[in-house]
Each structure stands twice: as structure tokens, then as C-alpha cells.
Write an enzyme that holds these catalytic residues in place. Structure first.
Site: not given
Length: 329
Positions: A155, A205-206, A211, A232, A234, A258, A263, A295
Site C-alpha cells: 500500500i 504500516c501495520p 509502534n 489510512t 491503523r 480513515d 473506532e 475506515h
């Protein structure tokens, strides 16, 4: 195979039923999110299909195990919502969708950047009220701006390609550098250098324990004053309260989200007749320079088609061979 879907929406049924014509599984769709309280609904299923905001912690996994669930198919790329150690200990195999139309999220990222920069959402509402003034709608050229991309997987790479097309200088940070990112003209730098040089910072990034709250008070202080921050990926990557303080001071000039770290209580639900109980989310929505979407970065026909096909293929591979190339536990 009987598969029970949790947090299912109408579009899940549409795309998974279509893909299932080639698999012949028995699919059951539940609106309830998956957590320790709802795990009992999985009784009778060999597999469950979960989404980004389901809570597959140790207690939930033990409950699923008691009800005979052998496999968990995530219809998303991230797997931070799963206690992988507990899954391995219980012998529950977990698979995911590592890549599905990365252009979908990348293009949504650019939509957020362009909308927030050129104020098209505000202009649309003005014109509908016959207000054609331009005051307050001043933007800037993306051409020759410096954009920092944190995370250069599929992505992030797709996002960088689009930004290069706009004539941007693209800086990247990733613990695992990509030759493909270098090949399109990206430049890897240290994270502190990316913060100090970038006019726009985009997160791809995941979410990991290491992080969590990557974007915190000290990190924001290192950024250019008036920086545009886009997430966009997490929600937990951004310390929301630190971002609010930076918006109030002007250190963050634009914020596009996003995703949001809390959330799961709100996104993918219609709460238009209710009072939002999250003070931070409510505060964010008062800023004119904040843009929030629910999201929806993944929400294209192409991406949903791929998600459905890969998810069901993962389950067929598990059922046939006992293992899967997209297995994370």
C-alpha cells in the site's frame, strides 16, 4: 465447511456469496462483533471469519476452541486484533488477506490529501447554498512538495507511485527497505529526518506493540509546523490526544483519518440518531482542518472481490492441506 462471519455487513454477503459459487462452503453472516461475549455464536462452525475491529484475545480464542472452531480467517491484512500466541497454543490456525488491491487504499489516501488541501468538501456545501466565495478555501500545490511515507509495503508503495506522479519528492521509512520503492525514485531516510523534512506524512504500516502511538507528542514536535498527517492504516499508530493538542497549537495544520484508535465502538455503524460518547472523536470533528472517513479505504469493488476470493481460498487450502501460505498462526 461451515463458516460463520462476524461483524458482517450487507456488502460482505454480496461479495462472499458471489465468490462462494466456486467453493461451495456453508456461509452464515452475523452482525455481532466477535469477542468473548459473542464467541458462543460460533458453535457448530469449523471456521469463523473476522474483521479489523473484532477482539480475538486469549479469552475469546479459548471460547472459540471450546465450541470446536479450528480456523480463523481474517478478511483483512492486519492481525493485531488476534492473540497469536494463544491461537498457536490452542492449535487454532489463523490466516489473513495480505494483499488486496493496494491501489484502493492508496487512492483513498490521495482523495483525503486532495480533499483536505483543496477544501472540496467545504466548497461542495457552500455551492449548494449558492455561496461561490473562495475565502477560506486556499490550498497548495502538491507538485514539488516533500511527502514522507511510513511503511513501504504494497500500500505504501502504491501511494508513493501516485505521489511521484504528482511531482512530489517521496521519502520513505521502513525497517525492511524495498528495492521497488527505490526503483520508483523514493529515498529512504531515518524517521527523525522524515519528520523534519516532510510537508505531508502518510502512514502505511501495520500496528504492532512496538509502534503503538508512533505518532506521539515528541514525534509531532519534530515535524514541520503546519504538517499534513494522514492515517489510512491503523488507528493505534496515532496518539489522538497528542494530535488534538497539536491541532490546537497549529503544529499539525491538517489531519486526515480513515482509522481511529477507538473506532471499534463507532465505525461501520449508523449512529446518526445517537450522541457520540467519545470526547476525543467529538473534539476532532469540530476542527475545520480535520477530515475523517469511517475506515472506507478498502471499500472498492475490486478490493472486496479480492478479499472474498483470497479469504475463501485460504480456507480451502487449510481444509485440503492443513496449512496455508497466508497463515500467521
Amino acid at each position: 465447511m461451515n463458516v460463520k462471519f462476524f461483524s458482517a455487513q450487507a456488502y460482505d454477503k454480496t461479495f462472499f456469496d458471489k465468490a462462494n459459487q466456486h467453493f461451495g462452503f456453508e456461509l452464515e453472516y452475523l452482525e455481532a462483533p466477535l469477542n468473548v461475549q459473542t464467541a458462543r455464536l460460533a458453535a457448530g462452525a469449523e471456521a469463523v471469519c473476522a474483521f479489523v475491529n473484532d477482539q480475538l484475545d486469549s479469552a475469546c480464542l479459548h471460547a472459540l476452541h471450546r465450541h470446536g472452531v479450528k480456523w480463523i480467517a481474517l478478511r483483512c491484512a492486519g492481525f493485531n486484533q488476534v492473540d497469536l500466541d494463544s491461537a498457536k497454543a490452542l492449535g487454532i490456525k489463523v490466516v489473513r488477506v495480505p494483499g488486496y488491491s493496494p491501489e484502493a487504499v492508496a487512492e483513498h489516501t490521495l482523495a483525503l490529501i486532495l480533499t483536505l488541501n483543496r477544501h472540496t468538501h467545504r466548497a461542495y456545501n457552500r455551492v449548494r447554498e449558492s455561496n461561490f466565495q473562495l475565502n477560506g478555501l486556499l490550498g497548495f500545490n502538491l507538485h514539488q512538495k516533500t511527502v514522507g511515507v511510513i511503511g513501504t509495503g504494497q500500500i505504501g508503495l502504491a501511494t508513493a507511485r501516485i505521489l511521484k506522479g504528482f511531482g512530489c519528492q517521496v521519502l520513505g521509512y521502513d525497517p525492511y527497505p524495498s528495492d521497488a520503492f527505490l526503483a520508483i525514485g523514493g529515498t529512504y531516510v531515518r524517521l527523525d529526518e522524515l519528520y523534519s523534512r516532510a510537508d505531508i506524512i502518510s502512514l502505511h504500516c501495520p500496528l504492532t506493540p512496538e509502534n503503538h502511538h508512533l505518532i506521539n507528542g515528541p514525534a509531532i514536535a519534530d515535524m514541520k509546523r503546519g504538517v499534513m498527517l494522514v492515517n489510512t492504516s491503523r488507528g493505534g499508530l496515532v496518539d489522538t490526544r497528542a494530535a488534538i493538542l497539536a491541532l490546537k497549537s497549529g503544529q499539525i495544520g491538517y489531519l486526515a483519518l480513515d482509522v481511529y484508535e477507538q473506532e471499534s465502538e463507532f465505525f461501520f455503524r449508523d449512529l446518526s440518531d445517537e450522541i457520540l460518547t467519545d470526547d476525543d472523536l467529538s473534539r476532532l470533528m469540530t476542527f475545520p482542518n480535520v477530515l475523517i472517513t469511517g475506515h472506507q479505504g478498502f471499500f472498492t469493488e475490486e478490493a472486496l472481490t479480492q478479499i472474498a476470493e483470497i479469504t475463501l481460498s485460504n480456507l480451502r487450502e487449510l481444509n485440503t492441506t492443513g496449512a496455508c501460505c497466508h497463515q500467521v498462526a
